[in-house]
Design an enzyme around this catalytic site. Structure first.
Site, mmCIF file in Angstrom:
data_model
loop_
_atom_site.group_PDB
_atom_site.id
_atom_site.type_symbol
_atom_site.label_atom_id
_atom_site.label_comp_id
_atom_site.label_asym_id
_atom_site.label_seq_id
_atom_site.Cartn_x
_atom_site.Cartn_y
_atom_site.Cartn_z
ATOM 1 N N ASP A 151 -5.290 -3.881 -2.322
ATOM 2 C CA ASP A 151 -4.146 -3.201 -1.251
ATOM 3 C C ASP A 151 -3.678 -5.073 -0.409
ATOM 4 O O ASP A 151 -4.936 -5.411 -0.219
ATOM 5 C CB ASP A 151 -5.333 -2.829 -0.297
ATOM 6 C CG ASP A 151 -4.036 -2.091 0.177
ATOM 7 O OD1 ASP A 151 -2.914 -2.974 1.304
ATOM 8 O OD2 ASP A 151 -4.508 -0.949 0.886
ATOM 9 N N SER A 157 0.999 -0.824 0.036
ATOM 10 C CA SER A 157 0.430 -0.018 0.078
ATOM 11 C C SER A 157 0.538 1.030 0.086
ATOM 12 O O SER A 157 1.585 1.656 -0.840
ATOM 13 C CB SER A 157 -1.122 -0.227 1.085
ATOM 14 O OG SER A 157 -2.019 0.923 1.013
#
Length: 333
Positions: free
Chosen positions: A157, A42
């Site tokens: 993610d 991320s």
């Protein structure tokens, strides 16, 4: 014991808290350590790619100019159709311009971006190919940023499966492995154990007191403080003597400040906390830098300078504790 100044580092996910990674890397550089491999999830993937490209300073200057949430929102577009809340094309375009290297394998420092494939429920490690789609996939927070469909995979993610990707560094040629988690907290004893309880209503004073204790700083946030007041102040005579509050009773009173994205983010972070606990136990780093979960809101991208400073300060403490002085460390000390 091994000594040396070559570092492999894993940068965890956590939205705007990831600005702390910039401070951690700055402290490493100041002490004379050389980063030889980077893995990021991320926001950790963004900072990791930028550092590997040699242009992290340019990114730091850019985000430090963002002073208000309004300025941040101008960089994002609402997504009225599709499985996400906002689009971040302008942000990713600017990041790509700063990195200025099109392919992962061409980065000066070996780099891995971690994403999660929802269809196969497996981690995906991007170690070659175009940088832009790899970063897009790694930061695709479910429900907030759009997922990426690539080569038959539905990618989101990486924190869904690996919040702090130390496992990627298992084969790294380095003297020391460092992990940076953005999900630090002080658990009370037995915090990880399940709770057995009754579905019967309890006196307001019992559960509101427990809520304040377990949620700590979150109770200072206006939406949850309002929610607590509303729930605690409701007269028991307004409720059924034999049944729990209905869904309408509970969620009809949610304050406007508690947004859907807040609930989604908190749900994802709760799951990531559990996953992270097992990941770090399976692949323990030599040094762990812990950034508190309450240091910054996940979407507070307008507060870069203070978070960078916090990251550097906490890194200095962790490095001092580990004996990392002037580019030399005793692993396991």
């Amino acid at each position: 014991m091994a000594t040396g100044n070559k570092v492999a580092i894993a940068l965890g996910g956590g939205g705007a808290r990831g600005y702390a990674h910039i401070g951690v890397l700055a402290e490493l550089q100041e002490r004379g350590y050389t980063v030889t491999r980077i893995a990021g999830t991320s926001m950790g993937a963004i900072v990791g790619a930028l550092y590997s490209s040699g242009h992290l300073d340019t990114f730091t200057d850019w985000v430090s100019e963002l002073r208000t949430q309004r300025e941040v929102l101008r960089l994002m577009d609402p997504n009225l159709r599709g499985p996400s809340t906002v689009k971040i094309e302008r942000v990713l375009q600017r990041v790509a311009e700063i990195i200025a290297v099109p392919r992962i394998e061409d980065l000066p420092i070996p780099f891995t971006a971690v994403a999660a494939d929802l269809w196969t429920r497996r981690e995906v490690w991007f170690q070659e190919g175009p940088i832009n789609p790899a970063i897009r996939a790694s930061i695709a927070m479910p429900g907030v940023f759009p997922p990426v469909v690539l080569n038959g995979r539905l990618l989101v993610d990486g924190g869904v499966l690996n919040q702090v990707p130390v496992s990627v560094l298992a084969s790294a040629r380095a003297d020391i492995t460092i992990a940076v988690t953005l999900d630090g907290y002080e658990p009370h004893r037995g915090a990880a154990l399940p709770v057995s309880t009754s579905a019967d209503e309890q006196p307001d004073e019992e559960w509101t007191s427990r809520l304040r204790h377990t949620m700590g700083h979150l109770m200072e946030a206006e939406p949850l403080r309002t929610l607590s007041s509303l729930m605690a102040g409701r007269s028991r005579s307004q409720r059924s003597e034999t049944s729990a509050p209905s869904v309408e009773d509970l969620f009809g009173e949610l304050p406007p400040g508690l947004r859907t994205t807040d609930v989604m983010t908190m749900s994802l972070e709760t799951m990531q906390t559990i996953v992270q606990r097992y990941q770090l136990a399976s692949f323990p780093p030599d040094v762990l830098v812990t950034i508190p979960r309450d240091s910054l809101g996940t979407m507070d991208f307008h507060r870069a300078e203070e978070q960078i400073a916090l990251g550097r300060w906490l890194a200095a403490q962790a490095f001092d504790h580990a004996g990392m002085v002037s580019g030399d460390i005793e692993v396991g000390s």
